[in-house]
Design a protein around this motif. Structure first.
Motif, short mmCIF file in Angstrom:
data_model
loop_
_atom_site.label_atom_id
_atom_site.label_comp_id
_atom_site.label_asym_id
_atom_site.label_seq_id
_atom_site.Cartn_x
_atom_site.Cartn_y
_atom_site.Cartn_z
N THR A 13 4.53 48.37 17.30
CA THR A 13 4.55 47.11 16.76
C THR A 13 5.09 46.13 17.85
OG1 THR A 13 5.30 47.93 14.55
CG2 THR A 13 6.03 45.64 15.00
N ARG A 15 7.23 42.97 18.51
CA ARG A 15 7.97 41.89 17.91
C ARG A 15 8.44 40.85 18.59
NH1 ARG A 15 10.35 43.99 13.15
NH2 ARG A 15 10.08 46.24 12.76
N SER A 21 8.71 33.56 18.45
CA SER A 21 8.17 33.65 17.08
C SER A 21 7.82 32.32 16.36
CB SER A 21 9.20 34.53 16.34
OG SER A 21 10.47 33.98 15.88
N SER A 27 6.18 36.80 13.45
CA SER A 27 7.25 37.64 14.30
C SER A 27 6.88 38.85 14.44
CB SER A 27 8.54 37.63 13.22
OG SER A 27 8.32 38.33 12.13
N LYS A 28 5.73 39.47 14.07
CA LYS A 28 5.21 40.74 14.45
C LYS A 28 3.88 41.01 14.18
CE LYS A 28 6.62 43.20 10.05
NZ LYS A 28 7.45 44.19 9.70
#
Length: 122
Positions: A13, A15, A21, A27-28
């Protein structure tokens, strides 16, 4: 830097936090190991005619954050300088064909992803 890689059992992932973001409007990005076709480190030159959908780009400053469409393929870009970045080529991902991001040690990050891919094949 506002970017963090989290290695999970079945996926990796990316992030994003804070201002990154906000600029990327995301955000991910979750990438299952089984969908990672290739991983390498290189300087990425964003094609001039990429369509930003949604995200932030300031081409003269090499700032790219967010989702981009180019020749029918989706890219997730998250970097702000011309420097080596991690480039992941995905196959079968729900949206992205390529995920390109800057990280403090891109060579070590790419090596860890490769190591995990090999361990899944065994």
């Amino acid at each position: 830097m506002g970017r963090e890689i989290k290695f999970n059992e079945l996926d990796v992932t990316l992030r994003l936090s804070g201002f990154l973001s906000f600029c990327a409007l995301k955000s991910k990005v979750i990438m299952p190991y089984q969908m990672i076709k290739d991983v390498y480190v290189d300087v990425f030159e964003a094609p001039m005619w990429m369509i930003r959908m949604p995200g932030t780009s300031i081409a003269p400053l090499n700032i790219y954050e967010g989702s981009f469409l180019y020749k029918g393929e989706w890219y997730f870009l998250s970097y702000e300088r011309k420097e080596p970045v991690v480039i992941l080529e995905l196959e079968g991902h729900q949206k992205y064909r390529y995920v390109v991001f800057a990280i403090d040690d891109p060579t070590q990050t790419a090596a860890e992803i490769r190591r995990r891919l090999v361990s899944l094949e065994a």
